[in-house]
Design a protein around this motif. Sequence first.
Motif, mmCIF file in Angstrom:
data_model
loop_
_atom_site.group_PDB
_atom_site.id
_atom_site.type_symbol
_atom_site.label_atom_id
_atom_site.label_comp_id
_atom_site.label_asym_id
_atom_site.label_seq_id
_atom_site.Cartn_x
_atom_site.Cartn_y
_atom_site.Cartn_z
ATOM 1 N N ASP A 33 0.842 -1.189 0.000
ATOM 2 C CA ASP A 33 0.000 0.000 0.000
ATOM 3 C C ASP A 33 0.880 1.242 0.000
ATOM 4 O O ASP A 33 2.039 1.231 0.424
ATOM 5 N N GLY A 34 0.296 2.327 -0.454
ATOM 6 C CA GLY A 34 1.001 3.607 -0.436
ATOM 7 C C GLY A 34 0.541 4.446 0.744
ATOM 8 O O GLY A 34 -0.660 4.511 1.048
ATOM 9 N N TRP A 36 0.307 8.136 2.831
ATOM 10 C CA TRP A 36 0.365 9.588 2.717
ATOM 11 C C TRP A 36 0.024 10.187 4.077
ATOM 12 O O TRP A 36 -0.748 9.641 4.851
ATOM 13 N N PHE A 47 4.314 11.778 0.755
ATOM 14 C CA PHE A 47 3.893 10.656 -0.083
ATOM 15 C C PHE A 47 4.996 9.616 -0.030
ATOM 16 O O PHE A 47 6.157 9.909 -0.361
ATOM 17 N N TRP A 51 3.554 4.941 -2.631
ATOM 18 C CA TRP A 51 2.413 5.756 -3.094
ATOM 19 C C TRP A 51 2.712 6.316 -4.474
ATOM 20 O O TRP A 51 1.884 6.295 -5.366
ATOM 21 N N TRP A 69 -2.012 15.866 -4.987
ATOM 22 C CA TRP A 69 -3.005 14.795 -4.849
ATOM 23 C C TRP A 69 -4.284 15.129 -5.615
ATOM 24 O O TRP A 69 -4.836 14.307 -6.331
ATOM 25 N N ALA A 114 -8.986 4.408 -0.422
ATOM 26 C CA ALA A 114 -8.146 5.239 0.461
ATOM 27 C C ALA A 114 -8.763 5.347 1.861
ATOM 28 O O ALA A 114 -9.509 6.290 2.156
ATOM 29 N N THR A 132 -3.778 5.520 3.640
ATOM 30 C CA THR A 132 -3.091 4.663 2.666
ATOM 31 C C THR A 132 -3.877 4.647 1.352
ATOM 32 O O THR A 132 -5.095 4.895 1.330
ATOM 33 N N HIS A 133 -3.146 4.352 0.284
ATOM 34 C CA HIS A 133 -3.754 4.130 -1.037
ATOM 35 C C HIS A 133 -3.598 2.668 -1.393
ATOM 36 O O HIS A 133 -2.469 2.156 -1.418
#
Length: 701
Positions: A33-34, A36, A47, A51, A69, A114, A132-133
């Motif tokens: 996961d990404g 932020w 970031f 991400w 973003w 997200a 998270t993304h």
Amino acid sequence: MAEAAEREALRLAEEGLRLSEERFQLAMRGANDGLWDWNLKSNQVYFSPRWKGMLGYGEGELEASPFTWVNLLHPDDRLPTQARMGEFLKGGDDRIELQFRMRHKGGGDRYIRAPAFLTRDAQGRPERLVGTHIDITEAKEAETSLRQAAAVFTSTLEAVFVIGLGGGILAVNPAFSTISEYPEGEVLSRGMDFLLANQDDRAFHQAIWQAVRENGAWQGEVSFRRRGGDAFPAWLGITSVGDEKGEPINYVGVFTDLSRLKHSEAKLQHLAHHDPLTGLPNRVLLQLRLEHALDRSRRDGRRCAVLFLDLDHFKVVNDSLGHDAGDEVLQVIGHRLRDQMGEADTLARLGGDEFVMVVETVAQAEDAASIAQAMIDVVGTPYRLNDSHEVSLRASVGVSLFPDDGEGADQLIQNADTAVHQAKQEGRNGYRFYTRSLTEKANRRLEMEAGLRRALDLREFVLHYQPLISLTGGRVEGVEALVRWQPPGREIISPYHFIPLAEETGLIVALGDWVLQEACTQMKSWLDLGLRLDKVAVNLSAQQFRLSYLQERIRDILSESGLPPCRLELELTETTIMARGDEAGIQMAALKDQGVHLSIDDFGTGYSSLAYLRRFPLDKLKIDQSFVRDIPHDEGAAEITSTIIAMAKNLKLSVLAEGVETPEQLDFLTGRGCDSCQGFFFSRPLAADDFRHWMDRAAGP
């Protein structure tokens, strides 16, 4: 000592923080996961590398700003996402989960889930938003594919069913129930063999499943039975569905109802071999059946017959009652003729008003004659149409016999067609058998037609001119132009042999046009030489008289030749005039307006109606030579001739007698007041140069 302890404590804290950060990064990497982190007070955003990499960016390629973003959001998702984020920050919740699309650096979109949480300061004000993304693009695409598959399963017009490894049906789509008439509840857990129309055909059912197990699939045509008991053809396909190891987990079957397709194929097959109006076999099927009949006749040593029927004057029905009535007549005739034939015989409609019957067994020619006469009789029986019109028709029949008149189907049909033309020429409403002489006659006709076309191109026609003699002064008042055919190296062919064929083939229009041009040009040449001639008479065919541009063509020919219109006399037959009705008067008036003269040729052999003599703008009557030939000895001919002359005088028309050959005929005509005549007594038709010399001799010294 205390300072060293503080430094050690600080080092341990930093080491713990580093380890914590490292564990966090490892956890995030493992989670794929990404991350932020948005500091709401400083408006700084962090970031994580994952991400950025999720969207195709590397370190240093994106600015750490909230606007980054926002700008990466899909345009359609930007405003809704910002609005929801704003409402969240104003509310009292600490957690939120969003879904949106973000633009990938390499093009295309990624679906993102997200989840995020909010931290607050001591006063409860929002301080940081961390989230998270999670890339859910593949899940979204799989969901879309599943949704599409479900839609296809539900809405397809083909029947689909899923079978478990045990052989029972697990699911069916609506089309399955529509086609088979079985509701879903009645088929679940059952084997598909209940669909088979032939329940005894277990071997076939087992062969299908054997092929599926060995090859992974099977397809072919089967016969299924609906819930109501009706059997129907179907195209069935069964496919094995495997897991990741290729092991089957279930089977999917799909079948299509072929009933309509089979019906359409049968209908097309019928249309390809049958006449759509009468339902009788057409030429294609006739050919096949006749060939089959000939094979049997050769094998058994028997005769068979081909009878070709053509209706007499059927065009009158179409012209007077309309084509719908004509179609109804053809249907009735087809039905009547079909009732006359034997079970093994074939009746076909070739098109138009032509029917052909194949009689497979004919012991002798008289049997075919009896059938032909029966066909004529049944056609001739009057019948009333749906619109109450009563129609009575006649027919002509041509007969050819196998093996006497031909060995093949084409030859027998052609010879029967030749025979029917002979029947029509000999008075219609009868039958004729084919003979070799008919083919020879037909071949001569074809040769003459080809010769006529060639003669027009090669200018093999010539005009002969017969003098028209005035009976009051004895002078030559004009000539009649008569066409002759002069093939190179052969004798001249009389118009009696080729004019009827030219009219039948339509070549008479081109030939008549040439005659007009040549006659007008020759007449102008004679006038320029000083010959005292009043007119040149030219026959106008019925087809020429029907031309809409006839007036313009006459005007052009007169203009090109320089001949004054008053020097041209056009001869029309009574039949030609009467066939045009009121239009004839309009056409004749237009010709008279140009200054040409009009005469009736062969008067007395057609309608001989006083009405048209009064109504039409005529200048002359020409008494047919059939009456002149028998005067003065035949009282009937003499009376008719005298009556025609007297009638013409009363109508102020001049009279010319054709075919004068004796002094007695000349004296009779002169005594009755005939104005002029022509015939062998004065001169045969002569070539242009010969007529010029004849005129010189007639003028004397």
